[in-house]
Design a protein around this motif. Structure first.
Motif, PDB file in Angstrom:
ATOM      1  N   ARG A   7       0.995  -1.267  -0.013  1.00  0.00           N
ATOM      2  CA  ARG A   7       0.140  -0.087   0.127  1.00  0.00           C
ATOM      3  C   ARG A   7       0.857   1.301  -0.088  1.00  0.00           C
ATOM      4  N   LEU A   8       1.850   1.119   0.933  1.00  0.00           N
ATOM      5  CA  LEU A   8       2.842   2.287   0.932  1.00  0.00           C
ATOM      6  C   LEU A   8       3.492   2.663  -0.295  1.00  0.00           C
ATOM      7  N   ALA A   9       4.093   1.223  -1.011  1.00  0.00           N
ATOM      8  CA  ALA A   9       4.936   1.239  -2.407  1.00  0.00           C
ATOM      9  C   ALA A   9       3.994   1.952  -3.210  1.00  0.00           C
ATOM     10  N   LYS A  10       2.730   1.686  -3.416  1.00  0.00           N
ATOM     11  CA  LYS A  10       1.890   2.307  -4.413  1.00  0.00           C
ATOM     12  C   LYS A  10       1.827   3.849  -4.403  1.00  0.00           C
ATOM     13  N   ILE A  11       1.615   4.341  -3.124  1.00  0.00           N
ATOM     14  CA  ILE A  11       1.605   5.872  -2.843  1.00  0.00           C
ATOM     15  C   ILE A  11       2.899   6.496  -3.252  1.00  0.00           C
ATOM     16  N   LEU A  12       3.928   5.675  -2.631  1.00  0.00           N
ATOM     17  CA  LEU A  12       5.471   6.216  -3.076  1.00  0.00           C
ATOM     18  C   LEU A  12       5.779   6.502  -4.683  1.00  0.00           C
ATOM     19  N   GLU A  13       5.096   5.271  -5.384  1.00  0.00           N
ATOM     20  CA  GLU A  13       5.361   5.316  -6.892  1.00  0.00           C
ATOM     21  C   GLU A  13       4.581   6.312  -7.338  1.00  0.00           C
ATOM     22  N   GLU A  14       3.435   6.842  -6.751  1.00  0.00           N
ATOM     23  CA  GLU A  14       2.548   8.058  -7.337  1.00  0.00           C
ATOM     24  C   GLU A  14       3.341   9.300  -7.220  1.00  0.00           C
ATOM     25  N   VAL A  15       3.792   9.334  -5.958  1.00  0.00           N
ATOM     26  CA  VAL A  15       4.316  10.908  -5.381  1.00  0.00           C
ATOM     27  C   VAL A  15       5.485  11.048  -5.425  1.00  0.00           C
ATOM     28  N   ALA A  16       6.695  10.068  -5.503  1.00  0.00           N
ATOM     29  CA  ALA A  16       7.915  10.505  -5.523  1.00  0.00           C
ATOM     30  C   ALA A  16       8.278  10.913  -6.744  1.00  0.00           C
ATOM     31  N   VAL A  17       9.406  11.693  -6.863  1.00  0.00           N
ATOM     32  CA  VAL A  17       9.879  12.227  -8.255  1.00  0.00           C
ATOM     33  C   VAL A  17      11.570  11.630  -7.963  1.00  0.00           C
ATOM     34  N   GLY A  18      11.995  11.164  -9.136  1.00  0.00           N
ATOM     35  CA  GLY A  18      13.273  10.438  -9.081  1.00  0.00           C
ATOM     36  C   GLY A  18      13.605   9.583  -7.832  1.00  0.00           C
ATOM     37  N   LYS A  19      12.320   8.834  -7.206  1.00  0.00           N
ATOM     38  CA  LYS A  19      12.507   8.066  -6.021  1.00  0.00           C
ATOM     39  C   LYS A  19      12.857   8.893  -4.710  1.00  0.00           C
ATOM     40  N   GLU A  20      12.530  10.004  -4.781  1.00  0.00           N
ATOM     41  CA  GLU A  20      13.022  11.126  -3.606  1.00  0.00           C
ATOM     42  C   GLU A  20      11.651  12.001  -3.380  1.00  0.00           C
ATOM     43  N   LEU A  21      11.472  11.911  -1.992  1.00  0.00           N
ATOM     44  CA  LEU A  21      10.149  12.794  -1.363  1.00  0.00           C
ATOM     45  C   LEU A  21      10.603  13.156  -0.141  1.00  0.00           C
ATOM     46  N   ILE A  22       9.982  14.282   0.390  1.00  0.00           N
ATOM     47  CA  ILE A  22       9.834  14.937   1.591  1.00  0.00           C
ATOM     48  C   ILE A  22       8.544  14.156   2.347  1.00  0.00           C
TER      49      ILE A  22
END
Length: 396
Positions: free
Chosen positions: A142-157
């Motif tokens: 579930r978290l992996a799916k959210i990160l795929e949608e939100v992260a840019v270049g596998k980076e996020l705040i």
């Protein structure tokens, strides 16, 4: 006898001539009757006309069905095209990351290979960055799916928040949006914060709160995109509690013990602690080990998370303890600014107060919300006297 042989030969010659003539005549007959040959793939003209007529008649009857089939095929191809575009984007990102890590991989081969050459004096360079790890999406799909949608270049705040810091959280994500940052995520520790984020179109991940996490109050004010100001050459890049070059980046501090006589002076290397309210970690084994160690200790003992963060990051290996082998970088304290630097130094200097930091973290003052709001008024809305009413430190 000679005359008899000549007669026999004459008869044989006549038979051959006759056979040839008959063959030619038969060939002409067949050529006339079967102009396309016995095994021709093309049917006679009459048959071709009949077939063509039947095909046209059948196609006119089946045209609506064929149109529907074509529409279905087009829709299917469109969906397939969208999926292919997604795959192309993923492959492009993988290629970019691969190119980014190419130089690092070459350096690793040089360092870890069989042959080592250190080079001439003054040019020796060690490998500064550790390789990144492969993510395991099965741990938390579930978290992996959210990160795929939100992260840019596998980076996020990432920010942790509960209902105690709702007002500060609103200041936080409002300015993140104004700064044009899109890759951020709030980890909600309770249902009200999760609903609050959804209402304000803020990416959120809801998890169960950990024991002891009651006073989350570490939100800062984002003025620019921090990802544009990272070096990415270390496992951990962190802002500092230091307020000048010495305290932020390290200095030689001399300890004086007069009773030791000649050896009364002992030199120590000091640095002010990293502020765990804002730091960047690369997805490497040492940085993940750091978080794992901190989480393990906090689950077993009552301690300040920032103190544990620094102890695990800086304490060296010694008898009975294996230190963390992680590379570190201290962030520019004028760009990643703590509130002591802002209120004690920057706002009183005509040159420094023209700077626009990347982030200001209100960590030195307990009246966080009003100071955050004043920072927004000063740096975002241009109100020049917005910071004047506050004292340098806290008034308890």
């Amino acid at each position: 006898m000679a005359g008899r042989r000549d007669k026999v030969q004459s008869i044989r010659g006549s038979r051959i001539v006759v056979a040839i003539v008959i063959g030619v005549l038969v060939g002409c007959v067949f050529a006339f009757l079967f102009p396309h040959g016995f095994f021709s793939s093309n049917p006679p003209i009459q048959n071709r006309r009949t077939i063509k007529s039947n095909y046209q008649s059948g196609s006119s009857c089946e045209s609506p069905e064929r149109v529907n089939m074509l529409k279905s095929d087009i829709a299917s191809l469109t969906d397939r095209n969208v999926e292919l575009k997604k795959q192309v984007r993923k492959l492009t990102e993988k290629l970019r990351l691969a190119e980014q890590g190419k130089d690092h991989a070459q350096k690793q081969v040089m360092v870890l290979g069989d042959q080592h050459k250190v080079g001439p004096m003054g040019t020796v360079k060690g490998l500064r960055t550790n390789p990144t790890v492969i993510p395991d999406e099965s741990v938390n799909p579930r978290l992996a799916k959210i990160l795929e949608e939100v992260a840019v270049g596998k980076e996020l705040i990432v920010a942790l928040a509960n209902s105690n810091v709702k007002s500060m959280l609103e200041v936080w994500f409002t300015n993140i949006k104004k700064a044009g940052i899109i890759n951020y995520l709030v980890v909600a520790l309770d249902d009200p914060i999760a609903e609050f984020c959804k209402t304000n179109d803020v990416p959120v991940y809801k998890r169960d709160p950990d024991v002891g996490i009651d006073s989350i109050a570490r939100t800062g004010v984002y003025l620019r995109n921090p990802f544009d100001y990272l070096y990415r050459d270390s496992d951990v890049e962190s802002m500092t509690d230091g307020h000048n070059n010495m305290t932020a980046y390290g200095y030689n501090d001399v300890f004086d013990e007069p009773s030791m006589g000649w050896a009364r002076y002992a030199h120590t290397m000091r640095i002010w602690v990293y502020n765990s309210g804002f730091f960047y970690i690369r997805p490497t084994i040492p940085s993940i080990e750091l978080l794992d160690r901190v989480a393990d200790r906090l689950s077993k003992e009552k301690a300040w998370d920032q103190a544990v963060f620094n102890e695990e990051l800086f304490f060296p290996s010694h008898p009975g303890y294996t230190g963390l082998h992680a590379s570190k970088r201290t962030m520019d304290y004028y760009l990643f600014m703590n509130s002591k630097v802002l209120f004690k130094t920057v706002r009183r200097d005509d040159k420094l107060k023209k700077l626009k930091p990347v982030i200001i973290h209100v960590n030195y003052h307990p009246d966080k919300l009003p100071r955050m709001q004043a920072i927004v008024e000063y740096h975002v809305n241009g109100k020049q006297d917005a910071l004047d009413a506050f004292p340098d430190g806290s008034e308890w």
